[in-house]
Design a protein around this motif. Structure first.
Motif, PDB file in Angstrom:
ATOM      1  N   UNK A 256       0.850  -1.196   0.000  1.00 40.94           N
ATOM      2  CA  UNK A 256       0.000   0.000   0.000  1.00 40.94           C
ATOM      3  C   UNK A 256       0.883   1.243   0.000  1.00 40.94           C
ATOM      4  N   UNK A 257       1.987   1.154   0.777  1.00 32.21           N
ATOM      5  CA  UNK A 257       2.897   2.299   0.849  1.00 32.21           C
ATOM      6  C   UNK A 257       3.548   2.536  -0.515  1.00 32.21           C
ATOM      7  N   UNK A 258       3.964   1.415  -1.140  1.00 34.44           N
ATOM      8  CA  UNK A 258       4.584   1.532  -2.473  1.00 34.44           C
ATOM      9  C   UNK A 258       3.602   2.145  -3.457  1.00 34.44           C
ATOM     10  N   UNK A 259       2.334   1.639  -3.370  1.00 33.51           N
ATOM     11  CA  UNK A 259       1.314   2.155  -4.289  1.00 33.51           C
ATOM     12  C   UNK A 259       1.108   3.650  -4.061  1.00 33.51           C
ATOM     13  N   UNK A 260       1.111   4.018  -2.763  1.00 33.84           N
ATOM     14  CA  UNK A 260       0.895   5.420  -2.414  1.00 33.84           C
ATOM     15  C   UNK A 260       2.038   6.285  -2.944  1.00 33.84           C
ATOM     16  N   UNK A 261       3.271   5.795  -2.741  1.00 33.37           N
ATOM     17  CA  UNK A 261       4.439   6.557  -3.215  1.00 33.37           C
ATOM     18  C   UNK A 261       4.368   6.703  -4.726  1.00 33.37           C
ATOM     19  N   UNK A 262       3.976   5.600  -5.372  1.00 34.78           N
ATOM     20  CA  UNK A 262       3.905   5.632  -6.828  1.00 34.78           C
ATOM     21  C   UNK A 262       2.828   6.614  -7.289  1.00 34.78           C
ATOM     22  N   UNK A 263       1.649   6.513  -6.629  1.00 35.29           N
ATOM     23  CA  UNK A 263       0.572   7.388  -7.079  1.00 35.29           C
ATOM     24  C   UNK A 263       0.897   8.833  -6.730  1.00 35.29           C
ATOM     25  N   UNK A 264       1.591   9.025  -5.599  1.00 35.51           N
ATOM     26  CA  UNK A 264       2.008  10.377  -5.209  1.00 35.51           C
ATOM     27  C   UNK A 264       2.963  10.952  -6.256  1.00 35.51           C
ATOM     28  N   UNK A 265       3.900  10.115  -6.715  1.00 32.82           N
ATOM     29  CA  UNK A 265       4.873  10.658  -7.668  1.00 32.82           C
ATOM     30  C   UNK A 265       4.206  10.890  -9.028  1.00 32.82           C
ATOM     31  N   UNK A 266       3.251  10.004  -9.377  1.00 37.26           N
ATOM     32  CA  UNK A 266       2.494  10.227 -10.621  1.00 37.26           C
ATOM     33  C   UNK A 266       1.694  11.506 -10.511  1.00 37.26           C
ATOM     34  N   UNK A 267       1.087  11.696  -9.322  1.00 36.19           N
ATOM     35  CA  UNK A 267       0.259  12.869  -9.068  1.00 36.19           C
ATOM     36  C   UNK A 267       1.089  14.144  -9.222  1.00 36.19           C
ATOM     37  N   UNK A 268       2.316  14.092  -8.620  1.00 38.23           N
ATOM     38  CA  UNK A 268       3.194  15.262  -8.717  1.00 38.23           C
ATOM     39  C   UNK A 268       3.555  15.548 -10.165  1.00 38.23           C
ATOM     40  N   UNK A 269       3.862  14.451 -10.885  1.00 39.20           N
ATOM     41  CA  UNK A 269       4.280  14.619 -12.267  1.00 39.20           C
ATOM     42  C   UNK A 269       3.141  15.268 -13.073  1.00 39.20           C
TER      43      UNK A 269
END
Ligand code: ADP
Length: 627
Positions: A256-269
């Protein structure tokens, strides 16, 4: 005194010391059919709650719990016929009647005259039983917890496991047999380059507690994330004996943390790619994320926005709207749009439109949720300007339309009176001609002339007004001798107002030419003097004073007429505005407007002072421009 057989047998110091100092309870029993206590040591007396002397002679049956009595006596009976000691569990009954579990150890000993005695030792097992019950309970608990529990032997090289619970076996897929005896390392497989391993190794080396998160592999090769809690166990001498390990499978949490980090970085991008400014704020309005558009849009880098309050950038007049919007959003009223001005780094303000919506995020590890407001903000200054211009244009058009209507009704109305005058005088002249007599004829001709003059002035004003509206007026200065000019102007007015008197007072040098636009000046003075005459009684003279002061020409027109009510004074120079006290006195409402426009074209100013019923004073100040 007869010799006590027991004494004769056991009355020796060594036996006495052993008997009385034993840490166990000891009773010496006679071995008859019903064994009785012959001697009791202090521990036995203490445990059984009797004085040692009272015990002597007491049948042992009285010291045994009723339920166990038969079996206990049978047991003692068997001892008589055997060699060596034998054990048996039995509940003892002390003086207070509260029975306690005990372990009896009995042995036959021969006294003097080969008389048989039974040596009975026993212990109170209450505490031991309770402790072993506790341990059993704990064992059950440990064996059944969901998490993995392991115990490693710290005294052996490589710290082999000596215990794994069921949770461990379920988590890893390894049975206890396969795991016990091996170092826990086998769970890492070939994945040996994990950053947290160093921390684990050092804790094990130093006998410290630690918590690490490792990538471990099940027996089937599948990966799981293991949150490993290690605690050292020391014996009473402080030596490290064991390590207890608790393993928690945190794979889901980690994913879940990995998914969150990934979605967070996608979101930032994503946020950084779009043109709009994307901002995330907490309910206290503190910015916790800003996209990179902030640099371009408001001149502040995203890092500098984080932690700041958005309100501090919003125009003070728009803050209340934004705060109200925020409250509605937090009540989950759905996405909303708000428009406000924001201060840029260079101190100027621009218009922005923000589309806000509520976002709730649950935090990792606990059940709490956090409310955030996500805003997509765009610069709408150009649109706002266009809107403002359109609004102004519409307003202007509306005003022009209103003005046109007012203008037409005014012109048709104002022309009617002089035209009626001309019509009646000319028809009388035609009808009666010579019969009228020279005096009457002259009056009718003068009437016609005055009416024409009035119409002429009106047309002049109308023309001036429409040219002023179209911004077509120009200033044309030429040297003007005021004395002659004013005399002519006053004469022209007296044609329209023949019964009134204008008194001119010149405080300027005679025949001094001034650089003035005579056309504009006529519009100013004819309107102001005309009004002064129109709104005064016939016998009240109007004064025109002219001064040359500090490079300005000051015209003052004073009358003692009807005056101007206070309510009308603020709007007096507006086109078509007429004061409420004009009664039947005719007028267009554009004279003062024309006078003001002409004064402004000449760079001067116009003021008035008036009191209803007491007359008015209009002052025009014109700058004297020297070439
Ligand atoms: P009007 O054609 O109605 O006189 P003006 O624009 O010249 O229009 O003046 C506007 C209004 O100001 C007048 O209708 C009148 O109510 C008031 N006003 C102007 N001058 C005077 C004055 N000298 N005394 C009293 N009222 C005046």
């Amino acid at each position: 005194m007869s010799l006590n057989p027991v004494h004769s047998l056991f009355d020796n110091p060594a036996f006495e010391a052993l008997f009385s100092q034993s840490s166990e309870a000891v009773l010496l029993l006679s071995a008859g059919d019903s064994p009785t206590v012959t001697m009791a040591n202090p521990v036995a007396a203490d445990l059984l709650g009797f004085d040692a002397r009272t015990l002597v002679g007491m049948p042992v049956a009285e010291l045994i719990a009723e339920g166990d009595l038969t079996e206990a006596l049978e047991f003692l009976d068997t001892i008589k016929n055997r060699h060596g000691a034998a054990k048996r569990a039995c509940a003892m009954r002390p003086a207070d009647g509260f029975c306690f579990p005990a372990e009896l150890v009995a042995q036959k000993i021969a006294g003097a005259d080969n008389k048989v005695f039974l040596l009975l030792t026993f212990q109170d097992l209450t505490e031991r039983i309770r402790a072993s019950e506790d341990i059993a309970l704990r064992n059950i608990a440990i064996a059944n917890v969901h998490s993995g529990v392991t115990i490693a032997d710290a005294r052996q090289p490589d710290l082999p496991l000596i215990y794994v619970n069921r949770g461990f076996q379920e988590m890893t897929g390894y049975s206890a047999k396969e795991a016990v005896g091996r170092s826990c390392r086998f769970l890492q497989g070939a994945d040996r380059k994990q950053p947290q391993l160093e921390a684990l190794r050092s804790a094990l080396r130093n006998g410290d507690a630690c918590v690490v998160r490792l990538r471990n592999y099940r027996k089937d090769g599948s990966l799981f994330f293991n949150e490993l809690h290690i605690s050292p166990v020391r014996n009473e001498f402080g030596e490290l004996t064991h390590f207890v390990g608790i393993q928690i499978d945190v794979t889901e949490r980690e994913r879940a943390r990995e998914r969150l980090t990934l979605s967070e970085s996608r979101y930032r991008m994503l946020a950084n790619t779009v043109d709009d400014l994307i901002i995330r704020r907490d309910p206290n309005d503190l910015i916790e994320f800003s996209s990179s558009a902030s640099t371009r849009m408001i001149g502040v880098d995203p890092e500098d926005l984080v932690g700041r309050n958005l309100k501090s950038y919003i125009h003070p007049e728009d803050r209340a709207t934004v705060v109200a919007q925020m409250k509605r959003i937090l009540l989950s009223e759905g996405p909303r749009t708000v428009t406000f001005r924001m201060r840029l780094a260079n101190g100027t303000y621009r218009w922005f439109e923000s589309r806000d919506r509520l976002m709730t995020e649950s935090s990792e590890g606990d059940d709490t949720t956090e409310s955030l407001i996500v805003s997509v903000i765009r610069d709408v200054t150009l649109r706002k300007r266009a809107e403002e211009e359109t609004r102004k244009a519409l307003q202007k058009e509306k005003e022009i339309n209103e003005m046109k209507t007012a203008f037409i009704s005014m012109v048709s109305h104002e022309f009617r009176t002089p035209m009626t005058g001309i019509q009646s005088s000319s028809s009388l002249l035609r009808k009666f001609g010579e019969k009228l007599g020279p005096e009457k004829r002259e009056r009718h001709l003068a009437n016609i002339e005055s009416a024409l003059k009035r119409m002429n002035r009106l047309l002049d004003d109308v023309l001036f007004f429409s040219r002023a509206e179209a911004n077509k007026l120009k200033v044309q200065r030429a040297p003007l001798s005021l004395q002659a000019y004013l005399a002519e102007l006053v004469e022209g007015l007296s044609l329209i107002y023949p019964e009134h008197e204008v008194r001119v007072e010149l405080e300027t040098p005679k025949n001094q030419p001034y650089p003035l636009d005579s056309h504009l000046l006529s519009h100013i003075l004819q309107n102001l003097i005309g009004n002064a005459l129109k709104y005064s009684a016939q016998d009240a003279p109007v004064f025109l004073n002219l001064r040359d002061a500090d490079d300005t020409l000051v015209f003052t027109i004073t009358d003692s007429g009807i005056g101007i009510p206070e309510v009308d004074q603020a709007r007096l120079f507006e086109a078509f505005h007429r004061a409420q006290n004009v009664g039947t006195i005719q007028g267009t409402g554009i004279g003062l407007n024309i006078a003001q426009r002409a004064v402004e074209l000449l760079g001067g100013s116009i003021r008035f002072h008036s009191q209803q019923g007491s007359g008015s004073v209009f002052t025009v100040t014109l700058p004297l421009l020297h070439d």
